[in-house]
Every structure is written in C-alpha cells, then in structure tokens.
Design an enzyme around this catalytic site. Structure first.
Site, mmCIF file in Angstrom:
data_model
loop_
_atom_site.group_PDB
_atom_site.id
_atom_site.type_symbol
_atom_site.label_atom_id
_atom_site.label_comp_id
_atom_site.label_asym_id
_atom_site.label_seq_id
_atom_site.Cartn_x
_atom_site.Cartn_y
_atom_site.Cartn_z
ATOM 1 N N ASP A 284 0.826 -1.416 -0.018
ATOM 2 C CA ASP A 284 0.144 0.014 -0.136
ATOM 3 C C ASP A 284 0.977 0.926 -0.198
ATOM 4 O O ASP A 284 1.668 1.812 0.787
ATOM 5 C CB ASP A 284 -0.535 0.736 1.353
ATOM 6 C CG ASP A 284 -2.317 1.196 1.147
ATOM 7 O OD1 ASP A 284 -2.156 1.919 0.399
ATOM 8 O OD2 ASP A 284 -2.728 0.094 1.638
ATOM 9 N N ASP A 348 -10.447 4.104 -2.099
ATOM 10 C CA ASP A 348 -10.503 2.871 -0.897
ATOM 11 C C ASP A 348 -12.272 3.090 -1.629
ATOM 12 O O ASP A 348 -12.674 4.074 -0.962
ATOM 13 C CB ASP A 348 -10.401 3.558 0.229
ATOM 14 C CG ASP A 348 -8.953 3.064 0.622
ATOM 15 O OD1 ASP A 348 -8.486 2.224 -0.434
ATOM 16 O OD2 ASP A 348 -8.524 3.485 1.239
#
Length: 482
Positions: A284, A348
């Site tokens: 990430d 997201d």
C-alpha cells in the site's frame, strides 16, 4: 385510520420530513396493527426491497467449483483445497497430477511441490464422490511461474475490523470460510490487512497502547504487535485448512494507519514474510508519497513496486503481489511488468459505495489491461454487514447501506469485470442473503473463466448499459445494468 390491504403484496411505512425541509420532525405509528389471514407477512428492510435469497441452495451431490486453470512455480510449495459443495463426508481423487504433488482423498487438499523441469501445462481431472453422486472436472495446472491465472478470491478484514484486528480473529475467519461454505465456492485467501505490526506511538488511527512498540529488532526484522503473537503459527493455522494466508505492508516508513512500514528493510521483510509462510502481499503506497514527492515521475511511482516485485520472485515460495497505489500513473499499463498480479484502479471503495456502477464503467474502459496473471482491482466486496470509517474513527459493523438489488449488482459487476473477489464485510454476521450472493456458483464461474476477460460495454444510454464478456467455451456472459 383503517386501510384495506386486500391484494397488497408490499407495504412500506415511511417516516420522513414530508419534503418541506423542516428540522426536528417527529413521527409515531400510534400502535399500528396489520391484520391478515394465512401466511404471516415478512418484515423487510426500509426502501421497499426484500432481502430475497435468489441463489438456489447447493445440491447434496458433489459440485466442483473454483478455477479451471491454476498457475504455480515448480520447486515451490503447492497448496490447493478443491472447492466442492455437497453433502459430507466426501472423497476426492485426481488423475494426472504433476510429479511431486499428492492429494489427501478425505480433505481434498493437494500439497507438495511440482518437480522442477521444463515449464508445461498438466491437464488434471478432479473427482469428488459422496453418497448422493459424483462430479468430475478438468483442472489445468500451469507449471511455469505465472501465478493468479484467474482473479484472486478470499477474505480481507479491513472494512470491518480495521485497527481492532487480532490473530485470533483471523484464525476464526479461516474457520468460518470453511464452515460457511465460502471455501467450497472458491474463496481461498485469508488476508490480514493493516495494523498487525507495531506502531511507534498512539495516534489518530492507532489508539491502542498495546499495539505500540519497537518497529524492528536488532537484526532489522519487523515486529508484530501483541495481538499477533505468532505469525508463522497464523499462516500454519490457515494452511492446515487448505487455505492461503495473505499479509499487508507499505513501501513507506509507515502504513496508512501509522504502523511500521518496509522502507529500507524491503529485503528483510520479503524474506520474513516467506519464512512465516505467507502467500499474498498487499503493498500500500501510503507514506511512500513522502519519499516520492508530490508529483513523482512514472519511474518514481514504479520504483518501490519494481523492488518488492523482484524480491518476492526470489523467495522460496509463490507470493501473489497486489499493488495498492490507487491507479496512479496508469498502473494498469505497467502493473504486470513489475511483478504485480492485481492492481487497484482507484481509491478506497469504502468511501464511495454509492459509485459502484460508475466505478464498473471506468474499469470496463481499462479492459485491455485485464488478463490471466494480472487483473484490474476496483477494491473489495462490501455487502451484508461491514464497518465504516468516519474521519479517524473506525465504526463497528452495521447493515450495508446498499439496497438488496444494489448488493446483487455489486457482485454481478465484479464477476463480469473479472475483478478479484475479496469479501471485506463482517464474516461473523453472514446470513443466507449475503452467502447467496457471495457463493453463487454461476457468477463465480463467470469471474473465474480462464480467458480472464473483463466485459465490454456494448451499449450505454441514460441510466442503463449492457456488458458482454467472452467465455472460454465460446459462450458469452451478458449483464443488463440499470
């Protein structure tokens, strides 16, 4: 007030503001009673849509599910649990397994390591039998080092447990995948997301003092926090059930939630993750933005993924590599080149569930970059019950805000796009409705089709669009979307 409901099939009671924009409205049903003859009415969620289970129950006779083609590296540990619904006990058999692999007839778990040699495709036939019948299915094992020939399927804790996650909860998730039937539908990865390692201090996203501690030991090895006392034990627990274990970190100094990242210790971490036995890594971007700068070059965006992708290939076990960098630099054009097997194409999804149709349309525009071994990832499935993030607060799970039809659409769209299927809802609150969506074998067959093709939008007007996906057998999957 008395209302005749003769012939009425659906009754919706609404308390709202009457459209006049006034604050502090109040409503009281004043002890309303519905009288009826015959079958008792069913209470449905607000919005007028019933959470109807549309997926027929799995037959009692065996039905083998999951991918028809599977990639693995010769000489590295092989683990595959045959996904099969049907009444247990059940026995399994396999014809044509590559040399070095063996099948446990009672559990249906294939283990071993393919003998090293010339890369090739091994055509295997899997059989499952119980007292109700038998099923046989072709299963092609491609021993050439190309992993994830179909979209990955599994569970990820993030959108429900956030910074509350523990090793025990992940072990329970593995058990629930088996017990609920999700593993028999094809879900094989049990993936830990952020917050498993130590954090340097209590912070906005890290409020548990027990998760604070040294990030590394003297040898530079990453330190799990007290809620994850035995990382190898966790991977072993998951593997013992025939499932695969996934992990998370960031190329920056810290993860998104402020825990220890991999910056400067990439080789240590890749080696450690492999030694623990993990099979999947989500990488990430997060704090790496401070390293790359506000306007990084394409080379700067690729650099941390090139590094980790190369390190993972050198490890003594297969590790699927997920690039989580939110679609920057058109990652779909180069994700596979740096060793990625899937890559996020946007932000997201937990912050924008209302955009699932819009996101699907965008993803279909990137369909040329979707293929076996590398898939566009629009983020995780969030249906049933799941949590929510409000600023720095991670809320406990609650019913999904999407309507029942939207939840059906969510799964349908992801399957038509050949997107990875990771459930990130509350796995401890699965019900027949949610499982019916997640475990629909016809949809999963479309998602796992060996062509790995994302559907094409062939018509779009107003609020409607039509998606068409070619299948390996010459058929087509069609989505009519409104």
């Amino acid at each position: 007030v008395q209302v005749d409901l003769a012939g009425v099939k659906s009754l919706l009671l609404i308390a709202a503001d009457a459209g006049d924009g006034k604050d502090h409205d109040h409503a009281n049903w004043a002890d309303a009673v519905v009288t009826f003859d015959g079958e008792q009415p069913k209470l449905a969620a607000g919005g007028g849509e019933i959470r109807e289970v549309l997926t027929p129950p799995a037959p009692t006779a065996p039905r083998i599910n999951g991918p028809r083609v599977y990639g693995a590296s010769p000489g590295k540990p092989f683990l595959y649990r045959i996904p099969c619904t049907g009444e247990r006990p059940m026995t399994f058999a396999a014809e044509g397994l590559p040399e070095g692999l063996s099948l446990d007839a009672a559990s249906g778990i294939i283990t071993g390591a393919i003998k090293e040699g010339t890369p090739r495709t091994h055509t295997t036939y899997l059989t499952a039998r119980n007292g109700k019948g038998a099923a046989r299915r072709e299963f092609r094992i491609v021993a050439g080092g190309t992993l994830s020939l179909t979209p990955q399927m599994g569970y990820n804790h993030w959108y429900t447990h956030y910074n509350r996650i523990t090793q025990k909860m992940m072990e329970e998730a593995a058990d629930i995948l088996i017990r609920s039937g999700m593993a028999d539908a094809g879900y094989e990865y049990v993936n830990v997301d952020d917050c498993w390692m130590n954090a340097p201090a209590v912070s906005k996203y890290q409020t548990d003092p027990q998760r604070v501690g040294p990030l590394r030991d003297e040898a530079g090895n990453i330190q799990p926090n007290v809620h994850f006392p035995d990382m190898k034990g966790l991977a072993d627990y998951i593997h013992a059930r025939g499932l695969k274990a996934g992990l998370y970190t960031s190329p920056g100094s810290h993860t998104c939630a402020g825990f220890g990242g991999a910056l400067g210790f990439e080789e240590n971490d890749a080696r450690q993750f492999a030694a623990w036995g993990f099979d999947f890594l989500k990488y990430d971007w997060c704090s790496y933005g401070r390293v790359a700068g506000k306007s990084p070059s394409l080379e700067g965006m690729q650099k941390p993924y090139v590094l980790m992708g190369d390190l993972l290939k050198r490890q003594p076990r297969d590790i699927v590599f997920n690039l989580c960098q939110y679609g920057m630099g058109d990652v779909w054009k180069w994700g596979a080149q740096v060793g990625g097997h899937s890559w996020r194409t946007g932000g997201d999804l937990g912050f924008e569930l209302e955009r699932i149709f819009e996101i699907a349309i965008k993803n279909c525009g990137l369909r040329d970059y979707n293929k076996p071994g590398g898939f566009n990832d629009p983020d995780y499935l969030q249906i049933g019950w799941h949590g929510a993030q409000r600023g720095g607060t991670f809320e406990l799970s609650q019913p999904c805000p999407l309507t029942p039809n939207e939840q059906y659409s969510f799964m349908s769209l992801w399957c038509l796009m050949a997107a990875p299927l990771f459930y990130s809802g509350d796995i401890q609150k699965l019900d027949a409705f949610t499982l019916g969506i997640l475990c629909n074998h016809e949809l999963i067959e479309i998602n796992q089709d060996p062509l790995g093709q994302c559907a094409k939008i062939v018509k779009q007007d107003g609020d409607g669009f039509v998606m068409v996906k070619d299948l390996e057998d010459g058929g087509k999957a069609i989505g009519l979307c409104n």
